[in-house]
Design an enzyme around this catalytic site. Structure first.
Site, PDB file in Angstrom:
ATOM      1  N   ASP A 176      48.596  66.320  25.564  1.00 11.81           N
ATOM      2  CA  ASP A 176      49.625  65.553  24.857  1.00 11.81           C
ATOM      3  C   ASP A 176      50.951  66.307  24.804  1.00 11.81           C
ATOM      4  OD1 ASP A 176      48.273  67.397  23.065  1.00 11.81           O
ATOM      5  OD2 ASP A 176      49.541  66.584  21.498  1.00 11.81           O
ATOM      6  N   GLU A 177      52.027  65.567  24.697  1.00 12.23           N
ATOM      7  CA  GLU A 177      53.369  66.078  24.357  1.00 12.23           C
ATOM      8  C   GLU A 177      53.811  67.235  25.256  1.00 12.23           C
ATOM      9  OE1 GLU A 177      52.893  67.005  20.215  1.00 12.23           O
ATOM     10  OE2 GLU A 177      53.284  64.942  19.593  1.00 12.23           O
ATOM     11  N   VAL A 178      53.607  67.089  26.558  1.00  6.64           N
ATOM     12  CA  VAL A 178      54.133  68.089  27.491  1.00  6.64           C
ATOM     13  C   VAL A 178      55.637  67.847  27.647  1.00  6.64           C
ATOM     14  CG1 VAL A 178      53.970  69.062  29.801  1.00  6.64           C
ATOM     15  CG2 VAL A 178      51.923  68.112  28.692  1.00  6.64           C
TER      16      VAL A 178
END
Length: 216
Positions: A176-178
Site C-alpha cells: 500500500d501507499e508506495v
C-alpha cells in the site's frame, strides 16, 4: 437425588439450530511498528479474539517507523527498531504463534513493502531509495529500491526465514501507499522505467513478481 442440579427439556419441539461463522476470516489488526506492544498485551489480544469467536490476528509488525523483528538472515535489521529492548525475539514470536494456535487464532504477519520501508534502510541502507529530495522529509515516503538486485538478494532469505517461523498459509507483503514520486526522482529508477516503457504501477508489479520469483 440430592445435590443433582435440575434439568429441563421441551419434548417434541420442531426446532433445529444450525450455527456456523459467516466469515472465514474474523480478525483484528495490531500495529507494533508504530506502537510497540509488550508480548503480554499481544497475548491478551489473542484471548479477546478467542472470547469473541474471532480467529485471526493480523500482526502488522513492520512499517516506516520501526523494525522490531529479530532476524538471523538480516542481523542488522533491528537497528531500525525504536531501541534494542523493543524487539521481538524468535522465541517471543513462537510464543505468540503457539498461544494463538492453542486458542484457535492464527497469526498472519505483515511486512509492509515496497513502500513505508525507511526502517529497512537503517541497518541496510542499500535497500532503500533516498535520492528523492522532495520526499525524504517524511519517512513514510521512503520505498525499497525495486531495480537493485541487492534488494532481492537481501530480502529473499529474510522472508524465507519468516515463512519458516510463521506457519500460516499467508505472509503479508503490504503493497500500500508506495510513493511513486520518490521512485521517479531517483535518476537510476527513472532511467529503468523509460528503458522498459513502464508505468510506475507496472514497476510496482515488477517488484512483486521478482520478489515472488525469489521466494522458495
Amino acid at each position: 437425588c440430592s445435590g443433582t442440579p435440575p434439568q429441563f427439556s421441551i419434548q417434541n419441539t420442531p426446532l433445529q439450530v444450525s450455527d456456523a461463522p459467516r466469515f472465514p476470516w474474523r480478525g483484528l489488526l495490531i500495529d507494533t511498528a508504530r506502537h510497540y506492544l509488550p508480548v503480554s498485551t499481544i497475548l491478551g489480544a489473542i484471548d479477546a479474539l478467542a472470547y469473541n469467536k474471532m480467529n485471526t490476528l493480523h500482526w502488522h509488525a513492520v512499517d516506516a517507523q520501526s523494525f522490531p523483528i529479530e532476524s538471523t538472515a538480516l542481523p542488522k535489521i533491528t537497528q531500525g527498531a525504536w531501541q534494542p529492548s523493543l524487539v521481538y525475539s524468535k522465541d517471543e514470536m513462537n510464543q505468540v504463534i503457539s498461544y494463538g494456535l492453542a486458542r484457535g487464532v492464527r497469526v498472519v504477519i505483515e511486512f509492509d513493502t515496497p513502500g513505508h520501508a525507511a526502517s529497512w534502510g537503517v541497518g541496510y541502507p542499500a535497500l532503500t531509495v533516498t535520492d528523492c529530495p522532495d520526499y525524504t522529509h517524511n519517512i513514510n515516503n521512503i520505498p525499497l529500491n525495486p531495480i537493485a538486485d541487492q534488494t532481492y538478494s537481501l530480502i529473499q532469505p529474510f522472508f524465507a526465514e519468516m515463512a519458516g517461523i510463521f506457519p500460516d498459509q499467508y505472509l503479508h507483503f503490504g503493497g500500500d501507499e508506495v510513493i511513486y514520486g520518490c521512485w521517479a526522482q531517483d535518476p537510476n529508477i527513472a532511467a529503468f522505467v523509460r528503458q522498459h516503457s513502464f508505468s510506475y504501477d507496472q514497476l510496482l508489479n515488477y517488484y512483486f513478481q521478482k520478489l515472488w520469483a525469489a521466494l522458495p
